[in-house]
Design a protein around this motif. Sequence first.
Motif, mmCIF file in Angstrom:
data_model
loop_
_atom_site.group_PDB
_atom_site.id
_atom_site.type_symbol
_atom_site.label_atom_id
_atom_site.label_comp_id
_atom_site.label_asym_id
_atom_site.label_seq_id
_atom_site.Cartn_x
_atom_site.Cartn_y
_atom_site.Cartn_z
ATOM 1 N N PHE A 1 0.860 -1.187 0.000
ATOM 2 C CA PHE A 1 0.000 0.000 0.000
ATOM 3 C C PHE A 1 0.899 1.241 0.000
ATOM 4 O O PHE A 1 2.118 1.158 0.214
ATOM 5 N N GLU A 2 0.297 2.376 -0.238
ATOM 6 C CA GLU A 2 1.068 3.621 -0.257
ATOM 7 C C GLU A 2 1.115 4.220 1.151
ATOM 8 O O GLU A 2 0.074 4.523 1.742
ATOM 9 N N ALA A 3 2.332 4.356 1.674
ATOM 10 C CA ALA A 3 2.487 4.899 3.026
ATOM 11 C C ALA A 3 2.491 6.414 2.976
ATOM 12 O O ALA A 3 3.181 7.029 2.158
ATOM 13 N N THR A 4 1.709 7.027 3.874
ATOM 14 C CA THR A 4 1.655 8.488 3.969
ATOM 15 C C THR A 4 2.414 9.001 5.190
ATOM 16 O O THR A 4 2.686 10.196 5.300
ATOM 17 N N GLU A 5 2.749 8.091 6.086
ATOM 18 C CA GLU A 5 3.464 8.479 7.307
ATOM 19 C C GLU A 5 4.361 7.339 7.760
ATOM 20 O O GLU A 5 3.956 6.174 7.730
ATOM 21 N N VAL A 6 5.584 7.666 8.172
ATOM 22 C CA VAL A 6 6.542 6.654 8.632
ATOM 23 C C VAL A 6 7.141 7.113 9.960
ATOM 24 O O VAL A 6 7.508 8.282 10.105
ATOM 25 N N SER A 7 7.238 6.192 10.911
ATOM 26 C CA SER A 7 7.855 6.519 12.199
ATOM 27 C C SER A 7 8.915 5.482 12.528
ATOM 28 O O SER A 7 8.772 4.290 12.207
ATOM 29 N N TRP B 1 14.477 -0.066 23.837
ATOM 30 C CA TRP B 1 15.561 -0.481 24.728
ATOM 31 C C TRP B 1 16.938 -0.403 24.072
ATOM 32 O O TRP B 1 17.890 -0.982 24.575
ATOM 33 N N GLY B 2 17.039 0.253 22.921
ATOM 34 C CA GLY B 2 18.309 0.292 22.206
ATOM 35 C C GLY B 2 18.692 -1.043 21.623
ATOM 36 O O GLY B 2 19.838 -1.253 21.220
ATOM 37 N N GLU B 3 17.728 -1.979 21.531
ATOM 38 C CA GLU B 3 18.010 -3.336 21.057
ATOM 39 C C GLU B 3 17.120 -3.768 19.899
ATOM 40 O O GLU B 3 17.474 -4.671 19.150
ATOM 41 N N LEU B 4 15.976 -3.157 19.790
ATOM 42 C CA LEU B 4 15.012 -3.571 18.761
ATOM 43 C C LEU B 4 14.618 -2.360 17.924
ATOM 44 O O LEU B 4 14.242 -1.319 18.467
ATOM 45 N N ALA B 5 14.717 -2.524 16.603
ATOM 46 C CA ALA B 5 14.354 -1.441 15.671
ATOM 47 C C ALA B 5 12.943 -1.689 15.157
ATOM 48 O O ALA B 5 12.597 -2.804 14.762
ATOM 49 N N GLN B 6 12.128 -0.642 15.171
ATOM 50 C CA GLN B 6 10.762 -0.752 14.655
ATOM 51 C C GLN B 6 10.475 0.404 13.709
ATOM 52 O O GLN B 6 10.718 1.561 14.020
ATOM 53 N N ILE B 7 9.938 0.047 12.532
ATOM 54 C CA ILE B 7 9.505 1.052 11.567
ATOM 55 C C ILE B 7 8.020 0.815 11.309
ATOM 56 O O ILE B 7 7.611 -0.293 10.955
ATOM 57 N N GLN B 8 7.241 1.841 11.499
ATOM 58 C CA GLN B 8 5.795 1.738 11.301
ATOM 59 C C GLN B 8 5.381 2.576 10.099
ATOM 60 O O GLN B 8 5.762 3.746 9.978
ATOM 61 N N TYR B 9 4.608 1.945 9.231
ATOM 62 C CA TYR B 9 4.134 2.608 8.014
ATOM 63 C C TYR B 9 2.611 2.752 8.097
ATOM 64 O O TYR B 9 1.903 1.763 8.358
ATOM 65 N N LEU B 10 2.126 3.945 7.883
ATOM 66 C CA LEU B 10 0.692 4.195 7.913
ATOM 67 C C LEU B 10 0.212 4.670 6.559
ATOM 68 O O LEU B 10 0.849 5.527 5.921
ATOM 69 N N GLY B 11 -0.906 4.099 6.096
ATOM 70 C CA GLY B 11 -1.541 4.532 4.863
ATOM 71 C C GLY B 11 -2.870 5.171 5.182
ATOM 72 O O GLY B 11 -3.129 5.585 6.314
ATOM 73 N N ALA B 12 -3.734 5.256 4.187
ATOM 74 C CA ALA B 12 -5.054 5.844 4.407
ATOM 75 C C ALA B 12 -5.848 5.035 5.433
ATOM 76 O O ALA B 12 -6.452 5.579 6.361
ATOM 77 N N GLU B 13 -5.824 3.723 5.282
ATOM 78 C CA GLU B 13 -6.509 2.841 6.231
ATOM 79 C C GLU B 13 -5.647 1.641 6.609
ATOM 80 O O GLU B 13 -6.045 0.844 7.455
ATOM 81 N N GLU B 14 -4.477 1.536 5.993
ATOM 82 C CA GLU B 14 -3.622 0.377 6.213
ATOM 83 C C GLU B 14 -2.479 0.709 7.192
ATOM 84 O O GLU B 14 -2.150 1.871 7.401
ATOM 85 N N GLN B 15 -1.892 -0.364 7.695
ATOM 86 C CA GLN B 15 -0.749 -0.201 8.594
ATOM 87 C C GLN B 15 0.185 -1.395 8.461
ATOM 88 O O GLN B 15 -0.254 -2.543 8.288
ATOM 89 N N ALA B 16 1.490 -1.129 8.553
ATOM 90 C CA ALA B 16 2.498 -2.191 8.545
ATOM 91 C C ALA B 16 3.531 -1.864 9.617
ATOM 92 O O ALA B 16 3.906 -0.700 9.799
ATOM 93 N N VAL B 17 3.965 -2.894 10.333
ATOM 94 C CA VAL B 17 4.989 -2.717 11.370
ATOM 95 C C VAL B 17 6.122 -3.698 11.084
ATOM 96 O O VAL B 17 5.914 -4.921 11.078
ATOM 97 N N PHE B 18 7.308 -3.159 10.862
ATOM 98 C CA PHE B 18 8.499 -3.961 10.583
ATOM 99 C C PHE B 18 9.436 -3.880 11.783
ATOM 100 O O PHE B 18 9.684 -2.794 12.313
ATOM 101 N N ARG B 19 9.957 -5.034 12.198
ATOM 102 C CA ARG B 19 10.882 -5.081 13.326
ATOM 103 C C ARG B 19 12.132 -5.885 12.980
ATOM 104 O O ARG B 19 12.056 -6.885 12.250
ATOM 105 N N LYS B 20 13.257 -5.441 13.549
ATOM 106 C CA LYS B 20 14.519 -6.145 13.374
ATOM 107 C C LYS B 20 15.297 -6.067 14.684
ATOM 108 O O LYS B 20 15.340 -5.028 15.344
ATOM 109 N N SER B 21 15.915 -7.198 15.062
ATOM 110 C CA SER B 21 16.707 -7.237 16.291
ATOM 111 C C SER B 21 17.775 -8.303 16.153
ATOM 112 O O SER B 21 17.685 -9.199 15.301
#
Length: 201
Positions: free
Chosen positions: A103-109, A114-134
């Motif tokens: 989907f097309e992301a309109t906002e990214v955070s 804890w300085g150990e886990l990276a999280q990127i959250q993508y928000l669209g018009a009604e959709e959401q995706a959460v990506f994590r890496k550790s």
Amino acid sequence: MRKRYEVIMEHITVTDEMRRRILANIQSPASPRCGRPTVRKMLAAAACLVLILAGAALLPRSFTEETVIPPVQTTPELTECASAGELSGAVGFPVSDLPVLPFEATEVSYLSLWGELAQIQYLGAEEQAVFRKSAGTGDNSGDYNRYETAKEISVRGNTVTLKGNGGYCLAVWSDGTYAYSLSLSFELPAEQWSELVAAVR
């Protein structure tokens, strides 16, 4: 009974020596017959009885009332970052934006937990995706929901576990060095998940 008692008492004679010994025993505090040791024992027994009864009165409340223990809540140390590069510095390993999204992301955070886990959250018009890496190989999704379906697929030599309720909305995998997870607010077929996971660097 009254007459027999009177007859017996008429035949009892108290001599002066007996009277002296009786009076001496009554007045002596050390005498075991003075009654004081017995009174002390009775008072001690009465005190013990009071304690037992008081304890018994309290015990039912202690055992029947539920003891409410407030839950221990752990608040993660969150650090908000401005970009994937800044997030990489916060967690100490490389983190990249997802090159492909369904989907097309309109906002990214960007967040460091804890300085150990990276999280990127993508928000669209009604959709959401959460990506994590550790670092490591464990499941870092934080998703403990029960799903109806689960499936394992192989992507770039790594085993990816997909979970969902018909389609799939969660993917968890590891490359042996880092753990990854990607969750969506909607479900996709396994084929599309293969494309999404293959694009992750």
